[in-house]
Motif scaffolding. Structure first.
Motif, PDB file in Angstrom:
ATOM      1  N   ARG A 274      -0.559 -11.833   6.625  1.00 49.21           N
ATOM      2  CA  ARG A 274      -0.076 -10.371   5.399  1.00 49.21           C
ATOM      3  C   ARG A 274       0.711 -10.072   6.935  1.00 49.21           C
ATOM      4  O   ARG A 274       1.170  -9.560   7.836  1.00 49.21           O
ATOM      5  N   ASP A 278       1.300  -5.349   3.374  1.00 51.88           N
ATOM      6  CA  ASP A 278       0.185  -5.735   3.280  1.00 51.88           C
ATOM      7  C   ASP A 278      -0.760  -4.839   2.702  1.00 51.88           C
ATOM      8  O   ASP A 278      -2.034  -4.499   2.289  1.00 51.88           O
ATOM      9  N   GLU A 282      -3.009  -2.919   0.764  1.00 52.28           N
ATOM     10  CA  GLU A 282      -5.064  -3.606   0.487  1.00 52.28           C
ATOM     11  C   GLU A 282      -5.652  -2.776   0.741  1.00 52.28           C
ATOM     12  O   GLU A 282      -6.677  -2.675  -0.149  1.00 52.28           O
ATOM     13  N   GLU A 286      -7.823  -1.154  -2.311  1.00 59.54           N
ATOM     14  CA  GLU A 286      -9.267  -1.420  -2.237  1.00 59.54           C
ATOM     15  C   GLU A 286     -10.425   0.058  -2.116  1.00 59.54           C
ATOM     16  O   GLU A 286     -11.220   0.152  -3.458  1.00 59.54           O
ATOM     17  N   ARG A 309       6.487  -2.591  -3.114  1.00 60.68           N
ATOM     18  CA  ARG A 309       5.320  -3.732  -2.963  1.00 60.68           C
ATOM     19  C   ARG A 309       5.121  -2.913  -4.745  1.00 60.68           C
ATOM     20  O   ARG A 309       5.193  -1.852  -4.842  1.00 60.68           O
TER      21      ARG A 309
END
Length: 430
Positions: A274, A278, A282, A286, A309
């Protein structure tokens, strides 16, 4: 390491690439696709649009590789020489493929109609016929644009050459057909798995990594003798350690991973491929958390990086570019008194900008950057390369970091973006 791995060479053509006017995107993309197939890339060579240079590069690559792949030089103009030179080097004659010429001419006619070209049809036909000249015995790959790809076996049974167009939008979709062709398949069927693992570290200098690797080799023996090909890279303050190895060397890689983990601990922010982007995205997704930016010296680059992204609108609500002091006051509420007392490039202003961005957009975090990117504007107290970054949180806390970044204006701005994202990552990890 046992059996010699299957090796491929890449030849990137184009004077525009050789001189730096265009950045090569095909070589790295092809290298990674080949690695996924168990093929090691020995060399990537970049050559201009000169017949003898291209022929020399092809012979050089064919001498010690099982497969050679070229990109570029398949257009209709006189400097598009790749197919002709590959045929010459592979010992094959060229001939017009009439069906292919008709197909290309139909594609070109469609372009002409959509773009209102007034080019005489005869000129377009000549270009189509040039692109339809095919080496005897070659496999023709379906054109994505106007240029067909080719797989050209050597007349004497040596390594094949895969000839692909230069535009990545044409080369990449053609790849699947290229590797399915019989000459390429014959090479790939002999390839074995080639694994790649990446560890990314933020914080320590490169010398500390070098020392850690020496300690590991003292305890476990040389990396290459253990079957590991390890390369290290420093990129905008991050240390990247990439290891390539056959499956039987997985244990040796596990030992290396354990050594680095013991040395660097939480400074390792990713060990599974990653990127920083990333990792940050993430965590935000989350938790359902959001970010706003206020940028001076980076002028929107932090927001742009966060937005790279797909789906980034779920966590990036917006940003402010506040170069002038008046903009800092009007857009994110930095008081004129604070600016007068400390100056725009200061911890106090960076923290106020981060709080203001967060409060204006109601986000979980606010990120700010303010600094002297150069080449002018520096003073004895605030030299070029001085940057302040800050991250404000809903609980009222603000994390701050002062940077002294070497390099030109682009380097200062680029490194500041990376440092700001790492400060956000560290803040979220508290």
């Amino acid at each position: 390491m046992g059996v010699r791995p299957i090796r491929a060479g890449i030849v990137v053509t184009g004077t525009e690439v050789l001189t730096g006017r265009v950045t090569d995107r095909n070589g790295p993309w092809l290298a990674e696709r080949l690695r996924e197939l168990g093929v090691d890339v020995g060399r990537t060579v970049v050559v201009g649009d000169r017949r003898e240079d291209l022929a020399t590069a092809l012979r050089f690559q064919l001498a010690d590789h099982d497969l050679v792949i070229t990109s570029g030089g398949l257009g209709p103009t006189a400097d598009d020489l790749t197919a002709e030179v590959v045929a010459q080097v592979q010992g094959r004659a060229m001939a017009l493929d009439r069906d292919l010429a008709d197909r290309i001419e139909e594609i070109v006619a469609g372009y002409a109609a959509r773009r209102s070209w007034t080019t005489p049809p005869e000129i377009l036909r000549q270009g189509s016929e040039k692109q339809a000249m095919v080496p005897d015995g070659a496999v023709v790959l379906t054109p994505i644009g106007t240029a067909p790809g080719l797989v050209v076996p050597a007349a004497d049974g040596g390594a094949a050459v895969v000839v692909l167009p230069g535009p990545p939008s044409e080369l990449q979709p053609m790849w699947a057909e290229a590797i399915a062709s019989a000459p390429v398949r014959a090479v790939l069927d002999r390839a074995s798995e080639l694994r790649q693992a990446e560890i990314r570290i933020w914080g320590p200098p490169e010398a500390e990594l070098a020392a850690a690797l020496r300690v590991h080799e003292d305890a476990h023996g040389p990396l290459d003798e253990a079957g590991l090909e390890v390369t290290t890279c420093v990129r905008d303050g991050e240390l990247e350690i990439v290891s390539r190895f056959a499956p039987e060397a997985a244990g040796a890689y596990g030992d290396l991973h354990a050594s680095l983990s013991a040395t660097f601990g939480e400074q390792i922010y990713a060990d599974d491929g990653r990127s920083l982007d990333d990792v940050v995205a993430e965590v935000l997704l989350e938790r359902g958390e959001t970010v706003a930016t206020a940028e001076s010296c980076t002028a929107g680059l932090v927001a742009a990086r966060l937005a790279d992204r797909p789906g980034s609108s779920a966590y990036l609500l917006g940003g402010f570019v506040t170069y002038a002091n008046e903009a800092k006051t009007a857009e994110v509420g930095v008081s004129t008194g604070l600016l007068e007392a400390h100056g725009a490039v200061s911890r106090e202003v960076a923290e106020a900008m981060a709080r203001g961005a967060r409060e204006r957009l109601g986000t979980t975090y606010g990120i700010s950057t303010t600094g002297v990117a150069g080449p002018g504007g520096g003073t004895a107290d605030k030299p070029v390369g001085l940057v302040h970054i800050a991250v404000a949180v809903t609980d009222g806390s603000v994390a701050h970091r002062e940077l002294f970044v070497a390099g030109d204006r682009a380097a200062v701005r680029r490194r500041t973006v990376v440092a700001a994202l790492h400060l956000l990552r560290a803040t979220m990890a508290r």
